[in-house]
Design an enzyme around this catalytic site. Structure first.
Site, PDB file in Angstrom:
ATOM      1  N   ARG A   1     -11.186  -1.916 -19.845  1.00 39.17           N
ATOM      2  CA  ARG A   1     -11.866  -0.948 -20.032  1.00 39.17           C
ATOM      3  C   ARG A   1     -11.537  -0.446 -21.666  1.00 39.17           C
ATOM      4  NH1 ARG A   1     -12.575   4.641 -16.700  1.00 39.17           N
ATOM      5  NH2 ARG A   1     -14.262   3.302 -15.825  1.00 39.17           N
TER       6      ARG A   1
ATOM      7  N   HIS B   1     -21.566  -0.255 -18.379  1.00 38.56           N
ATOM      8  CA  HIS B   1     -20.674  -0.313 -17.190  1.00 38.56           C
ATOM      9  C   HIS B   1     -21.382  -1.000 -16.167  1.00 38.56           C
ATOM     10  CE1 HIS B   1     -17.428   1.371 -14.951  1.00 38.56           C
ATOM     11  NE2 HIS B   1     -17.892   2.557 -14.903  1.00 38.56           N
TER      12      HIS B   1
ATOM     13  N   GLN C   1     -20.010  -0.566 -12.298  1.00 37.71           N
ATOM     14  CA  GLN C   1     -20.627   0.732 -11.783  1.00 37.71           C
ATOM     15  C   GLN C   1     -22.054   0.441 -11.253  1.00 37.71           C
ATOM     16  OE1 GLN C   1     -19.116   3.931 -10.863  1.00 37.71           O
ATOM     17  NE2 GLN C   1     -21.056   4.265  -9.920  1.00 37.71           N
TER      18      GLN C   1
ATOM     19  N   ASP D   1     -24.733  11.465 -15.230  1.00 36.12           N
ATOM     20  CA  ASP D   1     -23.582  11.315 -15.655  1.00 36.12           C
ATOM     21  C   ASP D   1     -23.076  12.327 -16.438  1.00 36.12           C
ATOM     22  OD1 ASP D   1     -21.183   9.955 -16.118  1.00 36.12           O
ATOM     23  OD2 ASP D   1     -21.843   8.564 -17.491  1.00 36.12           O
TER      24      ASP D   1
ATOM     25  N   CYS E   1     -21.922   8.352 -10.938  1.00 36.49           N
ATOM     26  CA  CYS E   1     -21.103   7.590 -11.206  1.00 36.49           C
ATOM     27  C   CYS E   1     -19.459   8.108 -10.951  1.00 36.49           C
ATOM     28  CB  CYS E   1     -20.889   6.754 -12.676  1.00 36.49           C
ATOM     29  SG  CYS E   1     -20.679   7.729 -13.942  1.00 36.49           S
TER      30      CYS E   1
ATOM     31  N   ARG F   1     -17.457   0.771  -5.214  1.00 34.22           N
ATOM     32  CA  ARG F   1     -16.870  -0.016  -6.139  1.00 34.22           C
ATOM     33  C   ARG F   1     -15.713  -0.966  -5.879  1.00 34.22           C
ATOM     34  NH1 ARG F   1     -16.671   2.330 -11.376  1.00 34.22           N
ATOM     35  NH2 ARG F   1     -15.774   0.441 -11.424  1.00 34.22           N
TER      36      ARG F   1
HETATM   37  N1   CP Z   1     -17.147   5.492 -12.313  1.00 36.08           N
HETATM   38  C1   CP Z   1     -16.105   5.281 -12.992  1.00 36.08           C
HETATM   39  O1   CP Z   1     -15.901   4.312 -13.860  1.00 36.08           O
HETATM   40  O2   CP Z   1     -15.086   6.115 -12.606  1.00 36.08           O
HETATM   41  P1   CP Z   1     -13.326   5.856 -13.524  1.00 36.08           P
HETATM   42  O3   CP Z   1     -13.557   6.410 -14.807  1.00 36.08           O
HETATM   43  O4   CP Z   1     -12.658   6.718 -12.640  1.00 36.08           O
HETATM   44  O5   CP Z   1     -13.034   4.398 -13.501  1.00 36.08           O
HETATM   45  N1  NVA Z   2     -20.157   7.897 -19.540  1.00 30.81           N
HETATM   46  C1  NVA Z   2     -19.124   7.876 -18.782  1.00 30.81           C
HETATM   47  C2  NVA Z   2     -18.616   7.017 -17.668  1.00 30.81           C
HETATM   48  C3  NVA Z   2     -17.308   7.335 -17.054  1.00 30.81           C
HETATM   49  C4  NVA Z   2     -17.193   6.393 -15.927  1.00 30.81           C
HETATM   50  C5  NVA Z   2     -18.028   7.885 -20.082  1.00 30.81           C
HETATM   51  O1  NVA Z   2     -18.193   6.697 -20.813  1.00 30.81           O
HETATM   52  O2  NVA Z   2     -16.934   8.454 -20.048  1.00 30.81           O
END
Ligand code: CP
Ligand code: NVA
Length: 307
Positions: free
Chosen positions: A104, A131, A134, A226, A267, A295
């Site tokens: 990430r 993502h 997701q 989101d 998400c 997930r």
């Molecule tokens: N939806 C998602 O990716 O959640 P986290 O940020 O908790 O991993």
């Molecule tokens: N769009 C959000 C998704 C988190 C899972 C972010 O990037 O923070």
């Protein structure tokens, strides 16, 4: 289909519709099974996080463990990366130890560098652009609730962010029609839109990107939103909240434009009172807990297919 063994999954762009279907079918099997084959026995997976995470971290750690492998959680700032070691050097070293890398990151380019410098497959656990993991879970949730993908309509209301980019591509590849409503200047990545439009030519999906939430939600089978403030955008908080609220908030009135029985997706993490009201996310149409559970099933499917 070349098969998924050894493949990087940086976005849904690189996956063909048949490969997405394969992952979703494997995910459905994983969701039904209590015990899964120990396909990752003797295998180690590095999980690198440059940003916080609940779902991605725990689902991947659990997925690796349930498949008999060993996950290693690595916080970016606790690695030498945080002191300036390059991403490419890190990739070359990790490649000598582990069998796969999930990361990430803030910049999608870092994932590309990781993938270029490691033979081990690299999976995107969220970048500024995409993502994919997701959206695989979201597609599985749609299948569970609507028994198909082709011909469904998903409305995405809110910020045209990483999740929106991947949703566009995932829907377009699987024959789901998608309508996005966002304020001008907060649209999805033009490259992601282009890729979605190319995929839609083959699948027959329709894609629309506009400003009107009611128009987008009209006749939809699922409504998705989101956060308005993705990780790393905290400085824009005030401007964003005043741009998005109230028009782009998913509330009960907006839901009435959808089909009866439409589901609500998010998400997570959610911000009640910002992108969604409490009565929607905690209401009867919300399937966000099943979506979050998925997930885990999709993570197991992805890992078992790439390793
Ligand atoms: N939806 C998602 O990716 O959640 P986290 O940020 O908790 O991993
Ligand atoms: N769009 C959000 C998704 C988190 C899972 C972010 O990037 O923070």
């Amino acid at each position: 289909m070349a098969g998924l063994k050894g493949r990087d999954i940086l976005s849904l762009v690189e996956l063909s519709p048949r490969e997405i279907d394969l992952i979703l079918k494997r995910s459905s099997i994983m969701a039904r099974r209590r015990k899964v084959p120990q396909q990752l026995r003797t295998k180690t997976v590095a999980l690198i996080f440059q940003k916080p995470s609940t779902r991605t971290r725990v689902s991947f750690e659990t997925a690796v463990a349930q498949l008999g492998g060993h996950p290693i959680y690595l916080s970016w700032n606790e690695m030498q990366l945080g002191r300036g070691e390059t991403v490419s050097d890190t990739a070359k070293v990790l490649d000598r130890y582990v069998n796969a890398i999930m990361a990430r990151v803030f910049s999608h380019d870092d994932l590309v560098v990781l993938a270029e410098n490691a033979d081990a497959p690299v999976v995107n656990g969220l970048s500024d652009k995409h993502h994919p993991c997701q959206i695989l879970a979201d597609l599985l949730t749609l299948i569970q609730y609507k028994k198909r993908l082709k011909g469904l309509k998903v409305a995405y209301v809110g910020d045209g962010n990483n999740v929106c980019n991947s949703l566009l591509i995932g829907c377009a590849k699987t024959g789901v029609n998608i309508a996005v409503a966002r304020p001008l200047g907060y649209g999805p990545d033009p490259e992601a839109v282009k890729r979605a439009e190319e995929a839609a030519e083959t699948s027959g999906s329709s894609i629309s990107i506009g400003e009107d939430p009611e128009e987008a939600v009209k006749g939809s089978d699922a409504i998705y939103t989101d956060t308005f403030i993705s990780m790393g955008m905290e400085k824009e908080k005030e401007t964003r909240l005043s741009t998005f609220i109230p028009r782009y908030q998913v509330n009960k009135t907006l839901l009435t434009y959808a089909k009866p029985g439409a589901i609500f997706l998010h998400c997570l993490p959610a911000h009640r009172g910002d992108e969604v009201t409490k009565d929607v996310i905690d209401g009867p149409q919300s399937v966000v807990w099943d979506e979050a559970e998925n997930r885990l099933h999709t993570a197991k499917a992805v890992l078992s297919l790439i390793l």
